[in-house]
Write a protein that holds these residues in place. Structure first.
Motif, PDB file in Angstrom:
ATOM      1  N   ASP A  18       0.831  -1.204   0.000  1.00 49.37           N
ATOM      2  CA  ASP A  18       0.000   0.000   0.000  1.00 49.37           C
ATOM      3  C   ASP A  18       0.867   1.256   0.000  1.00 49.37           C
ATOM      4  N   CYS A  19       1.979   1.212   0.705  1.00 46.18           N
ATOM      5  CA  CYS A  19       2.906   2.340   0.757  1.00 46.18           C
ATOM      6  C   CYS A  19       3.491   2.600  -0.637  1.00 46.18           C
ATOM      7  N   HIS A  20       3.959   1.558  -1.300  1.00 41.37           N
ATOM      8  CA  HIS A  20       4.529   1.698  -2.643  1.00 41.37           C
ATOM      9  C   HIS A  20       3.475   2.204  -3.628  1.00 41.37           C
ATOM     10  N   ALA A  21       2.242   1.721  -3.501  1.00 36.65           N
ATOM     11  CA  ALA A  21       1.156   2.153  -4.390  1.00 36.65           C
ATOM     12  C   ALA A  21       0.859   3.641  -4.196  1.00 36.65           C
ATOM     13  N   ALA A  22       0.888   4.108  -2.958  1.00 34.64           N
ATOM     14  CA  ALA A  22       0.642   5.531  -2.688  1.00 34.64           C
ATOM     15  C   ALA A  22       1.749   6.399  -3.264  1.00 34.64           C
ATOM     16  N   ALA A  23       2.985   5.938  -3.162  1.00 34.96           N
ATOM     17  CA  ALA A  23       4.109   6.685  -3.738  1.00 34.96           C
ATOM     18  C   ALA A  23       3.969   6.767  -5.254  1.00 34.96           C
ATOM     19  N   LEU A  24       3.651   5.646  -5.885  1.00 34.79           N
ATOM     20  CA  LEU A  24       3.473   5.628  -7.340  1.00 34.79           C
ATOM     21  C   LEU A  24       2.363   6.591  -7.746  1.00 34.79           C
ATOM     22  N   SER A  25       1.261   6.574  -7.027  1.00 37.15           N
ATOM     23  CA  SER A  25       0.142   7.457  -7.320  1.00 37.15           C
ATOM     24  C   SER A  25       0.553   8.930  -7.207  1.00 37.15           C
ATOM     25  N   SER A  26       1.335   9.244  -6.188  1.00 36.25           N
ATOM     26  CA  SER A  26       1.806  10.624  -6.010  1.00 36.25           C
ATOM     27  C   SER A  26       2.658  11.072  -7.192  1.00 36.25           C
ATOM     28  N   PHE A  27       3.555  10.206  -7.647  1.00 37.64           N
ATOM     29  CA  PHE A  27       4.412  10.570  -8.774  1.00 37.64           C
ATOM     30  C   PHE A  27       3.637  10.595 -10.084  1.00 37.64           C
ATOM     31  N   GLN A  28       2.591   9.763 -10.215  1.00 38.36           N
ATOM     32  CA  GLN A  28       1.780   9.773 -11.434  1.00 38.36           C
ATOM     33  C   GLN A  28       1.016  11.086 -11.581  1.00 38.36           C
ATOM     34  N   GLU A  29       0.773  11.783 -10.472  1.00 39.37           N
ATOM     35  CA  GLU A  29       0.142  13.097 -10.550  1.00 39.37           C
ATOM     36  C   GLU A  29       1.072  14.103 -11.223  1.00 39.37           C
ATOM     37  N   LEU A  30       2.374  13.872 -11.122  1.00 36.26           N
ATOM     38  CA  LEU A  30       3.359  14.747 -11.761  1.00 36.26           C
ATOM     39  C   LEU A  30       3.654  14.325 -13.191  1.00 36.26           C
ATOM     40  N   ALA A  52       3.623   8.916 -17.048  1.00 32.38           N
ATOM     41  CA  ALA A  52       4.509   7.876 -17.577  1.00 32.38           C
ATOM     42  C   ALA A  52       5.666   7.564 -16.625  1.00 32.38           C
ATOM     43  N   VAL A  53       5.517   7.918 -15.355  1.00 33.06           N
ATOM     44  CA  VAL A  53       6.596   7.732 -14.388  1.00 33.06           C
ATOM     45  C   VAL A  53       7.040   6.270 -14.329  1.00 33.06           C
ATOM     46  N   GLN A  54       8.332   6.079 -14.148  1.00 29.21           N
ATOM     47  CA  GLN A  54       8.893   4.744 -13.938  1.00 29.21           C
ATOM     48  C   GLN A  54       9.625   4.758 -12.607  1.00 29.21           C
ATOM     49  N   ILE A  55       9.425   3.703 -11.822  1.00 28.73           N
ATOM     50  CA  ILE A  55      10.045   3.595 -10.510  1.00 28.73           C
ATOM     51  C   ILE A  55      11.102   2.495 -10.562  1.00 28.73           C
ATOM     52  N   ARG A  56      12.302   2.813 -10.093  1.00 30.27           N
ATOM     53  CA  ARG A  56      13.371   1.818 -10.051  1.00 30.27           C
ATOM     54  C   ARG A  56      14.122   1.932  -8.732  1.00 30.27           C
ATOM     55  N   ALA A  57      14.674   0.821  -8.282  1.00 29.42           N
ATOM     56  CA  ALA A  57      15.477   0.839  -7.052  1.00 29.42           C
ATOM     57  C   ALA A  57      16.711   1.699  -7.276  1.00 29.42           C
ATOM     58  N   GLU A  76      17.345   2.382   3.480  1.00 25.57           N
ATOM     59  CA  GLU A  76      17.166   1.076   2.863  1.00 25.57           C
ATOM     60  C   GLU A  76      15.903   1.090   2.014  1.00 25.57           C
ATOM     61  N   GLY A  77      15.994   0.517   0.822  1.00 20.66           N
ATOM     62  CA  GLY A  77      14.828   0.425  -0.052  1.00 20.66           C
ATOM     63  C   GLY A  77      14.484   1.709  -0.779  1.00 20.66           C
ATOM     64  N   THR A  78      15.426   2.637  -0.893  1.00 21.85           N
ATOM     65  CA  THR A  78      15.151   3.902  -1.581  1.00 21.85           C
ATOM     66  C   THR A  78      14.895   3.642  -3.064  1.00 21.85           C
ATOM     67  N   MET A  79      13.816   4.239  -3.563  1.00 27.92           N
ATOM     68  CA  MET A  79      13.417   4.083  -4.955  1.00 27.92           C
ATOM     69  C   MET A  79      13.495   5.447  -5.640  1.00 27.92           C
ATOM     70  N   ILE A  80      13.831   5.445  -6.930  1.00 26.26           N
ATOM     71  CA  ILE A  80      13.913   6.677  -7.707  1.00 26.26           C
ATOM     72  C   ILE A  80      12.773   6.683  -8.722  1.00 26.26           C
ATOM     73  N   ALA A  81      12.131   7.852  -8.865  1.00 24.66           N
ATOM     74  CA  ALA A  81      11.069   8.032  -9.860  1.00 24.66           C
ATOM     75  C   ALA A  81      11.636   8.797 -11.050  1.00 24.66           C
ATOM     76  N   TYR A  82      11.436   8.239 -12.243  1.00 23.01           N
ATOM     77  CA  TYR A  82      11.916   8.850 -13.480  1.00 23.01           C
ATOM     78  C   TYR A  82      10.726   9.303 -14.314  1.00 23.01           C
ATOM     79  N   GLY A 104      13.065  10.636 -18.940  1.00 21.48           N
ATOM     80  CA  GLY A 104      14.180   9.875 -18.405  1.00 21.48           C
ATOM     81  C   GLY A 104      14.882  10.532 -17.229  1.00 21.48           C
ATOM     82  N   GLY A 105      14.526  11.777 -16.915  1.00 19.56           N
ATOM     83  CA  GLY A 105      15.158  12.464 -15.796  1.00 19.56           C
ATOM     84  C   GLY A 105      14.528  12.090 -14.461  1.00 19.56           C
ATOM     85  N   GLU A 106      15.304  12.218 -13.405  1.00 16.61           N
ATOM     86  CA  GLU A 106      14.804  11.910 -12.066  1.00 16.61           C
ATOM     87  C   GLU A 106      13.836  13.004 -11.624  1.00 16.61           C
ATOM     88  N   ILE A 107      12.635  12.601 -11.178  1.00 14.99           N
ATOM     89  CA  ILE A 107      11.661  13.584 -10.702  1.00 14.99           C
ATOM     90  C   ILE A 107      11.472  13.485  -9.190  1.00 14.99           C
TER      91      ILE A 107
END
Length: 87
Positions: free
Chosen positions: A30-42, A45-50, A61-67, A71-74
């Protein structure tokens, strides 16, 4: 009850990065889904990678980057279990 802390940092080079913290999650999916949703508002086509953490550098630990679509980090986020201090 286990609680999960979500820390999101949205990179904004014009006004400064924005920090958001939430601790209302009881599981990591649920935490990961909320983060993805937050970045999708920006960027839809956001992509999340470790995050690739270089040796010797400390990072949550477990830091994820949103692109973004270009292709740039957002932003970045982490979902971490809160440890209870009550014994």
């Amino acid at each position: 009850m286990m609680r999960i802390l979500l820390i999101i940092v949205v990179f904004n080079f014009e006004t400064g990065s924005e920090l958001e913290m939430r601790q209302d999650f009881t599981n990591e999916p649920d935490c990961h889904a909320a983060a993805l949703s937050s970045f999708q508002e920006l960027d839809e086509a956001v992509q999340i990678r470790a995050m690739d953490i270089p040796d010797g550098q400390e990072m949550l630990e477990g830091t994820m980057i949103a692109y973004g679509a270009g292709g740039g980090e957002i932003g970045m986020y982490a979902c971490n279990t809160l440890r209870s201090s009550s014994g």
